[in-house]
Enzyme design. Structure first.
Site, PDB file in Angstrom:
ATOM      1  N   ALA A 240     -12.335 -30.150 -61.579  1.00 15.33           N
ATOM      2  CA  ALA A 240     -13.388 -31.088 -61.976  1.00 15.33           C
ATOM      3  C   ALA A 240     -14.755 -30.474 -61.736  1.00 15.33           C
ATOM      4  O   ALA A 240     -15.030 -29.953 -60.662  1.00 15.33           O
ATOM      5  CB  ALA A 240     -13.253 -32.384 -61.186  1.00 15.33           C
TER       6      ALA A 240
ATOM      7  N   LEU B 231     -23.717 -24.399 -55.757  1.00 16.37           N
ATOM      8  CA  LEU B 231     -23.953 -22.973 -56.000  1.00 16.37           C
ATOM      9  C   LEU B 231     -22.756 -22.104 -55.655  1.00 16.37           C
ATOM     10  O   LEU B 231     -22.754 -20.912 -55.956  1.00 16.37           O
ATOM     11  CB  LEU B 231     -25.172 -22.500 -55.195  1.00 16.37           C
ATOM     12  N   ARG B 232     -21.737 -22.694 -55.006  1.00 17.74           N
ATOM     13  CA  ARG B 232     -20.584 -21.927 -54.523  1.00 17.74           C
ATOM     14  C   ARG B 232     -21.049 -20.879 -53.504  1.00 17.74           C
ATOM     15  O   ARG B 232     -22.044 -21.070 -52.824  1.00 17.74           O
ATOM     16  CB  ARG B 232     -19.790 -21.321 -55.684  1.00 17.74           C
TER      17      ARG B 232
ATOM     18  N   ASN C   2     -19.882 -28.367 -49.928  1.00 14.45           N
ATOM     19  CA  ASN C   2     -18.417 -28.367 -50.011  1.00 14.45           C
ATOM     20  C   ASN C   2     -17.877 -26.983 -50.364  1.00 14.45           C
ATOM     21  O   ASN C   2     -17.285 -26.745 -51.416  1.00 14.45           O
ATOM     22  CB  ASN C   2     -17.915 -29.415 -51.012  1.00 14.45           C
TER      23      ASN C   2
ATOM     24  N   ASP D 253     -25.679 -32.123 -60.548  1.00 16.56           N
ATOM     25  CA  ASP D 253     -24.278 -31.945 -60.158  1.00 16.56           C
ATOM     26  C   ASP D 253     -23.652 -30.787 -60.927  1.00 16.56           C
ATOM     27  O   ASP D 253     -22.461 -30.801 -61.239  1.00 16.56           O
ATOM     28  CB  ASP D 253     -23.466 -33.226 -60.364  1.00 16.56           C
TER      29      ASP D 253
ATOM     30  N   HIS E 184     -16.991 -23.555 -62.355  1.00 11.54           N
ATOM     31  CA  HIS E 184     -15.607 -23.135 -62.129  1.00 11.54           C
ATOM     32  C   HIS E 184     -15.303 -22.016 -63.120  1.00 11.54           C
ATOM     33  O   HIS E 184     -15.787 -22.045 -64.261  1.00 11.54           O
ATOM     34  CB  HIS E 184     -14.625 -24.283 -62.356  1.00 11.54           C
TER      35      HIS E 184
ATOM     36  N   HIS F 185     -24.850 -38.871 -58.476  1.00 13.31           N
ATOM     37  CA  HIS F 185     -24.219 -38.788 -59.800  1.00 13.31           C
ATOM     38  C   HIS F 185     -23.578 -40.110 -60.223  1.00 13.31           C
ATOM     39  O   HIS F 185     -22.385 -40.175 -60.493  1.00 13.31           O
ATOM     40  CB  HIS F 185     -23.224 -37.632 -59.877  1.00 13.31           C
TER      41      HIS F 185
ATOM     42  N   HIS G 149     -20.949 -39.423 -52.184  1.00  9.70           N
ATOM     43  CA  HIS G 149     -20.061 -39.369 -53.348  1.00  9.70           C
ATOM     44  C   HIS G 149     -19.349 -40.711 -53.384  1.00  9.70           C
ATOM     45  O   HIS G 149     -18.444 -40.966 -52.598  1.00  9.70           O
ATOM     46  CB  HIS G 149     -19.056 -38.220 -53.228  1.00  9.70           C
TER      47      HIS G 149
ATOM     48  N   HIS H 133     -29.243 -32.317 -56.557  1.00  5.85           N
ATOM     49  CA  HIS H 133     -27.789 -32.240 -56.331  1.00  5.85           C
ATOM     50  C   HIS H 133     -27.232 -31.096 -57.166  1.00  5.85           C
ATOM     51  O   HIS H 133     -27.075 -31.221 -58.378  1.00  5.85           O
ATOM     52  CB  HIS H 133     -27.099 -33.541 -56.747  1.00  5.85           C
TER      53      HIS H 133
END
Length: 344
Positions: A263, A16-17, A41, A247, A251, A174, A136, A13
């Site tokens: 988050a 990587l953006r 996401n 996870d 950011h 997670h 999630h 999990h």
């Protein structure tokens, strides 16, 4: 000098953006992870086979040519996902799971599922073709206390899904509570969970006592010490139901250190080193290899890695930040010492 050699681990999990951030996130995750389950996401999310495969191509392009790291792709489930899309994704051999984000539960989850009943035809198709469901596990009802949202999700949503789909492999991702540990332990063998390094090492006091520390803020949020201890016990128990999933969620520094911060905690810079510290503190270094390198691959029905990495107990100082695109990301343990490092 104390050292530990283990089979090359995988991360089940990770975030990587996208875009130029991939140059930095792929560098970190591919240093010693053999494979990773890549969260979908994005903006916009990877909701179909074609977008997931295009994302995979961008990840592969960001790693060095000699690096054997393998990204394992995931579909982002929405109310409009079709059973045919699941079958198409599975047929590629490159998309290994589909992710349930309750709408609004975490970063870039606004396109997520509004009601689990909308997904039942899709879940039936997933069970038929052998695609895993990644969850999630939090409700998003604003009237539910943020520290209780995982427990309520288990009771009101996931328990029924497990009952209704006995052949569907489910990963509760997670996990953060003793309730989740108990749920997974009591569930049949088609249910497993990932545990992050930061939830093993920290609890809500680390985030809130003596001043707010925004880089510990993640979702699901850090819980009290009793829940942390339950997670440590689960991770070090030797149970095949629990395995590594960082996870790690980058950011930019100013997006975390803000009046309304994002988050996510970044741990890909030193993932296995952080886990080693947690397992050593629990007197369970002998259980790390199976947790990090065996149980996840086994649950996904994939071969275990055959090569190894070696960690050495040599303290080193984590940098205050790492490059991320044209900015910086502040990692967990920034500016502090870590006991373990990967030497080969």
């Amino acid at each position: 000098m104390m050292s530990l050699t283990i089979t090359r681990p995988d991360d089940w999990h990770v975030h990587l953006r996208d875009g130029i951030q991939l140059n930095d996130t792929v560098r970190d995750i591919s240093r010693y992870m053999g494979r990773a389950i890549i969260m979908p996401n994005l903006m916009p999310p990877a909701t179909c086979t074609d977008t997931a495969l295009a994302y995979r191509e961008r990840i592969v392009a960001a790693k060095t040519p000699d690096n054997q790291f393998e990204p394992l792709m995931v579909l982002y489930l929405t109310d409009n996902t079709s059973p045919d899309e699941i079958r198409k994704a599975k047929a590629t051999g490159l998309i290994h799971a589909a992710k349930l984000y309750p709408a609004g539960a975490t970063t870039n989850s606004d396109s997520g599922v509004t009601s689990i009943s909308n997904l039942y035809p899709v879940l039936e198709a997933m069970a038929e073709v052998g695609m895993l469901l990644l969850v999630h596990g939090e409700v998003t009802d604003s009237s539910i206390d943020i520290f209780d949202r995982e427990k309520v999700f288990l009771e009101t949503i996931l328990a029924q899904v497990v009952t209704d789909f006995p052949k569907l492999k489910i990963v509760l991702e997670h996990i953060t509570t003793s309730d989740a540990v108990e749920f997974v332990n009591k569930a049949p063998d088609n249910v497993a969970a990932t545990i992050t390094a930061h939830h093993l090492l920290y609890n809500r006091n680390h985030m809130l006592a003596g001043g707010i520390r925004p880089h510990f803020y993640c979702l699901p949020i850090l819980k009290r010490n009793t829940h942390q201890q339950a997670l440590i016990a689960a991770a070090t128990s030797g149970s095949k139901k629990f395995f590594l999933g960082t996870d790690s969620a980058p950011h930019l520094k100013d997006k975390k250190e803000a009046s309304c911060g994002c988050a996510g905690s970044y741990t890909a810079h030193a993932a296995i080193e952080l886990y080693a510290e947690a397992f050593e503190a629990a007197g369970a270094l002998d259980k790390l290899e199976a947790f990090a390198s065996f149980y996840g691959a086994d649950f996904y029905g994939l071969p275990r890695n055959t090569d190894t990495i070696t960690l050495e107990k040599t303290p080193w100082q984590v940098p205050d930040s790492y490059p991320l695109a044209n900015d910086r990301v502040v990692p967990i343990r920034a500016g502090e010492m870590l006991d373990w490092q990967v030497i080969s």
